[in-house]
Design an enzyme around this catalytic site. Structure first.
Site, PDB file in Angstrom:
ATOM      1  N   CYS A  46       0.828  -0.958   0.075  1.00 29.14           N
ATOM      2  CA  CYS A  46      -0.016   0.059  -0.166  1.00 29.14           C
ATOM      3  C   CYS A  46       1.008   1.197  -0.051  1.00 29.14           C
ATOM      4  O   CYS A  46       1.738   1.448   0.939  1.00 29.14           O
ATOM      5  CB  CYS A  46      -0.870  -0.019   1.196  1.00 29.14           C
ATOM      6  SG  CYS A  46      -1.609   1.511   1.634  1.00 29.14           S
ATOM      7  N   CYS A  61      -3.758   7.585  -1.842  1.00 25.92           N
ATOM      8  CA  CYS A  61      -5.048   7.744  -2.431  1.00 25.92           C
ATOM      9  C   CYS A  61      -6.127   8.284  -1.437  1.00 25.92           C
ATOM     10  O   CYS A  61      -7.063   8.767  -1.943  1.00 25.92           O
ATOM     11  CB  CYS A  61      -5.324   6.357  -2.814  1.00 25.92           C
ATOM     12  SG  CYS A  61      -4.050   5.306  -3.587  1.00 25.92           S
ATOM     13  N   THR A  79      -4.191   4.470   7.407  1.00 25.77           N
ATOM     14  CA  THR A  79      -3.183   4.188   6.444  1.00 25.77           C
ATOM     15  C   THR A  79      -2.313   5.411   6.222  1.00 25.77           C
ATOM     16  O   THR A  79      -2.850   6.365   5.588  1.00 25.77           O
ATOM     17  CB  THR A  79      -3.901   3.563   5.128  1.00 25.77           C
ATOM     18  OG1 THR A  79      -4.733   2.654   5.795  1.00 25.77           O
ATOM     19  CG2 THR A  79      -2.665   3.045   4.117  1.00 25.77           C
ATOM     20  N   GLU A 108      -0.239   1.668   9.450  1.00 26.56           N
ATOM     21  CA  GLU A 108      -1.535   1.698   9.908  1.00 26.56           C
ATOM     22  C   GLU A 108      -1.253   2.365  11.053  1.00 26.56           C
ATOM     23  O   GLU A 108      -0.393   2.047  12.219  1.00 26.56           O
ATOM     24  CB  GLU A 108      -2.214   0.434  10.012  1.00 26.56           C
ATOM     25  CG  GLU A 108      -2.556  -0.247   8.615  1.00 26.56           C
ATOM     26  CD  GLU A 108      -3.365   0.592   7.709  1.00 26.56           C
ATOM     27  OE1 GLU A 108      -4.141   1.081   8.078  1.00 26.56           O
ATOM     28  OE2 GLU A 108      -3.145   0.322   6.675  1.00 26.56           O
ATOM     29  N   HIS A 123     -12.957   5.146  -3.056  1.00 28.91           N
ATOM     30  CA  HIS A 123     -12.128   4.565  -2.556  1.00 28.91           C
ATOM     31  C   HIS A 123     -12.295   2.595  -2.916  1.00 28.91           C
ATOM     32  O   HIS A 123     -11.190   2.056  -3.296  1.00 28.91           O
ATOM     33  CB  HIS A 123     -11.943   4.456  -1.073  1.00 28.91           C
ATOM     34  CG  HIS A 123     -10.544   4.061  -0.691  1.00 28.91           C
ATOM     35  ND1 HIS A 123      -9.269   4.827  -0.890  1.00 28.91           N
ATOM     36  CD2 HIS A 123      -9.940   3.205   0.420  1.00 28.91           C
ATOM     37  CE1 HIS A 123      -8.163   4.415  -0.422  1.00 28.91           C
ATOM     38  NE2 HIS A 123      -8.492   3.373   0.496  1.00 28.91           N
ATOM     39  N   TYR A 173      -9.175   0.475  -5.340  1.00 30.64           N
ATOM     40  CA  TYR A 173      -8.817  -0.926  -4.881  1.00 30.64           C
ATOM     41  C   TYR A 173      -8.737  -1.833  -6.554  1.00 30.64           C
ATOM     42  O   TYR A 173      -7.931  -2.657  -6.509  1.00 30.64           O
ATOM     43  CB  TYR A 173      -9.737  -1.420  -4.031  1.00 30.64           C
ATOM     44  CG  TYR A 173      -9.493  -1.277  -2.582  1.00 30.64           C
ATOM     45  CD1 TYR A 173      -9.007  -0.028  -2.280  1.00 30.64           C
ATOM     46  CD2 TYR A 173      -9.785  -2.341  -1.611  1.00 30.64           C
ATOM     47  CE1 TYR A 173      -8.574   0.221  -0.809  1.00 30.64           C
ATOM     48  CE2 TYR A 173      -9.441  -1.625  -0.254  1.00 30.64           C
ATOM     49  CZ  TYR A 173      -8.854  -0.548   0.066  1.00 30.64           C
ATOM     50  OH  TYR A 173      -8.628  -0.263   1.479  1.00 30.64           O
ATOM     51  N   CYS A 185      -4.918  -0.379  -7.166  1.00 33.60           N
ATOM     52  CA  CYS A 185      -3.803  -0.472  -6.261  1.00 33.60           C
ATOM     53  C   CYS A 185      -3.617  -2.087  -6.005  1.00 33.60           C
ATOM     54  O   CYS A 185      -2.613  -2.597  -5.961  1.00 33.60           O
ATOM     55  CB  CYS A 185      -4.062  -0.010  -4.970  1.00 33.60           C
ATOM     56  SG  CYS A 185      -5.019  -0.708  -3.722  1.00 33.60           S
ATOM     57  N   GLU A 216      -6.827  -5.730   4.385  1.00 32.07           N
ATOM     58  CA  GLU A 216      -7.404  -4.247   3.739  1.00 32.07           C
ATOM     59  C   GLU A 216      -8.261  -4.595   2.820  1.00 32.07           C
ATOM     60  O   GLU A 216      -9.436  -3.921   2.323  1.00 32.07           O
ATOM     61  CB  GLU A 216      -6.166  -3.410   3.435  1.00 32.07           C
ATOM     62  CG  GLU A 216      -6.757  -2.077   3.361  1.00 32.07           C
ATOM     63  CD  GLU A 216      -5.704  -1.129   2.997  1.00 32.07           C
ATOM     64  OE1 GLU A 216      -4.458  -1.624   2.507  1.00 32.07           O
ATOM     65  OE2 GLU A 216      -5.610  -0.033   3.340  1.00 32.07           O
TER      66      GLU A 216
HETATM   67 FE1  SF4 Z   1      -3.406   1.763   0.059  1.00 31.87          FE
HETATM   68 FE2  SF4 Z   1      -4.734   0.840  -2.147  1.00 31.87          FE
HETATM   69 FE3  SF4 Z   1      -5.939   2.465  -0.177  1.00 31.87          FE
HETATM   70 FE4  SF4 Z   1      -4.154   3.515  -1.790  1.00 31.87          FE
HETATM   71  S1  SF4 Z   1      -6.089   2.412  -2.623  1.00 31.87           S
HETATM   72  S2  SF4 Z   1      -4.284   3.935   0.130  1.00 31.87           S
HETATM   73  S3  SF4 Z   1      -2.688   1.900  -2.060  1.00 31.87           S
HETATM   74  S4  SF4 Z   1      -5.014   0.408   0.279  1.00 31.87           S
HETATM   75 FE    FE Z   2      -7.289   1.410   2.076  1.00 27.93          FE
END
Ligand code: SF4
Ligand code: FE
Length: 484
Positions: A102, A106, A193, A259, A294, A298, A301, A449
């Protein structure tokens, strides 16, 4: 202002002189701390991307912002088209397969896009001036190329009770005092995060608030080094391997996640940094929009991290001498199929996005929720397949320390020999990377996550139920069968 590179970013975080409680100690100089450094390096990738040699990569990270009239890093951008939304997901995949973890940046981008459109709606309906405030605030974020942590999740205490019915009302972050020039808040945000790698935090309510819950319907931004905020670092599986002198056992040698539990003990928020304060209907709207952005994220990412896992599984199959076995080929194809299905969802909800009344672009909500619901499942299946392909050595390898022992070392190399031309140490490296992602520190971002980040599966099922158009489908069937 010129876009920062990774090194300049890391220095700017060191300059904040943040402190945190980490494994029983109050730590300063966090950017040099062994548990923190890999996570800082992962965020730095989001800066270095804007300076990549490859022009196509640079173009993913650089975009002209109408808000501040300058070229900005896309991680601070308010999306202006479906093309922007597609580029966002593509950029996230790039960061995922570069870091294998991660990269944390984002959340602020997703929060900003949600706050931007929600403050616009609130002002139009209620005559408030939050939108102008937020625009002024966010233009500064873009111009200074900052990391903003989007902070949503409250501890929530007894899940069966509303905020005001909790034994301790701070279990939902709230306003405890109103002053002429701002408010004072108490509470906490969990699962933050990358909080300690951020310059600023954008705090949002955790759910839709109802009448009598005005003090909990608060959205604001503060710098991460604001007085009254305390940080307690999250413990992760095998994390102290990062502190060992032999990096081979870490699995991911350069990067990692972070975290943080963030506590607000009477934190003052100046008026110009408040973007919602008691306007109840907009708390729920903000949560839904942030969550949807968000959930789209995902689809980029986690796919990038999936690329790493697939690459590692294919490489270990070669090293083990089984790459030509048909069942291995089939498992790798299955992994690719699952991973690209997630990417297809991320791209689809982006392509079918639309302009909000505020002017920024929002994803297709239904498909963003479908995307994230698949993310709660597929990475687990990818991890199962990678574990299968890797073989049992994944759980039994001796440590890097023994590899260097004059007696044990040669035995390890002799008996972990595999396909012609494979160095046993390289084989261990690949297995440690797979271990990191399926059972080690990397599994926090890739598996836990994937389940709970941006809301657990039930949250997506509720949204899919609401937006799936069931009545319309029933109407069509009735029309087809001539049922009145
Ligand atoms: Fe982390 Fe993915 Fe959330 Fe970006 S979208 S902060 S990489 S978990
Ligand atoms: Fe996240």
């Amino acid at each position: 202002m010129a876009l920062k590179n990774g090194r300049e970013y890391q220095q700017s975080i060191a300059d904040l002189a943040l402190e945190a409680h980490i494994m029983g100690r109050k730590e300063a100089a966090l950017t040099d701390h062994g548990l923190v450094r890999p996570s800082l390096a992962a965020v730095a990738v989001t800066y270095d991307g804007a300076h990549a040699e490859d022009p196509a990569t640079r173009a993913l990270f650089r975009v002209n912002s109408p808000l501040c009239g300058e070229e900005v890093n896309r991680f601070t951008h308010l999306h202006q088209s479906t093309d922007d939304l597609v580029k966002k997901v593509t950029m996230q995949r790039y960061c995922g397969h570069t870091t294998g973890c991660c990269f944390q940046r984002c959340v602020g981008m997703d929060a900003a896009n949600a706050v931007y459109s929600t403050t616009f709606d609130c002002d139009a309906d209620c005559g408030t001036d939050y939108h102008a405030r937020f625009k002024a605030y966010w233009a500064g974020i873009q111009q200074n190329d900052l990391v903003v942590d989007g902070a949503m999740t409250d501890p929530k205490g007894d899940r069966g009770r509303r905020p005001r019915d909790q034994k301790d009302p701070d279990l939902f972050l709230r306003v405890v005092e109103r002053k002429r020039d701002g408010v004072v808040v108490c509470g906490a945000k969990l699962h933050q995060t990358g909080m300690l790698n951020a310059h600023e935090m954008l705090v949002m309510p955790t759910m839709g608030m109802r009448e009598g819950e005005e003090d909990w319907a608060i959205c604001f931004a503060v710098p991460t080094n604001t007085a009254g905020i305390r940080y307690i670092y999250g413990r992760q599986a095998s994390d102290t391997r990062k502190l060992e002198s032999r990096s081979l056992d870490v699995g991911n040698p350069l990067y990692g996640g972070q975290e943080v539990m963030t506590v607000f003990d009477h934190v003052f928020v100046p008026r110009e940094r408040i973007f919602l304060d008691g306007e109840l209907p907009y708390s729920g709207r903000l949560v839904e929009r942030f969550a949807a952005y968000h959930r789209q994220s995902y689809g980029g990412c986690k796919v990038g991290v999936g690329d790493v896992l697939i690459g590692a599984a294919a490489l270990i199959a070669r090293m083990n001498g089984v790459a030509r076995a048909s069942h291995i080929k089939d498992k790798l194809v299955e992994m690719i199929h699952l991973n690209e299905t997630l990417f297809a969802c991320g791209i689809a909800c982006s392509t079918l996005g639309h302009a909000t009344p505020a002017g920024n672009y929002e994803i297709d909500m239904l498909l963003a929720n479908v995307c994230k619901l698949n993310v709660t499942r597929f990475p687990y299946e990818l991890a199962r397949l990678a574990t299968d392909v890797a073989g049992g050595l994944l759980g039994t390898m001796p440590s890097a320390h023994d590899l260097e022992d004059p007696v044990a070392g040669p035995y390890i190399k002799k008996y972990l020999a595999s396909a012609e031309g494979t160095d046993p140490v390289d084989r261990i490296k690949v297995l440690r990377l797979i271990e990191n992602l399926v059972a080690g520190a990397g599994a926090v971002a890739y598996l836990i996550e994937s389940m709970h980040g941006a809301g657990p599966p039930m949250a997506q099922r509720i949204m899919i139920g609401r937006q799936g158009g069931l009545e319309e489908k029933i109407r069509r069937v009735k029309a087809m069968l001539n049922i009145p």
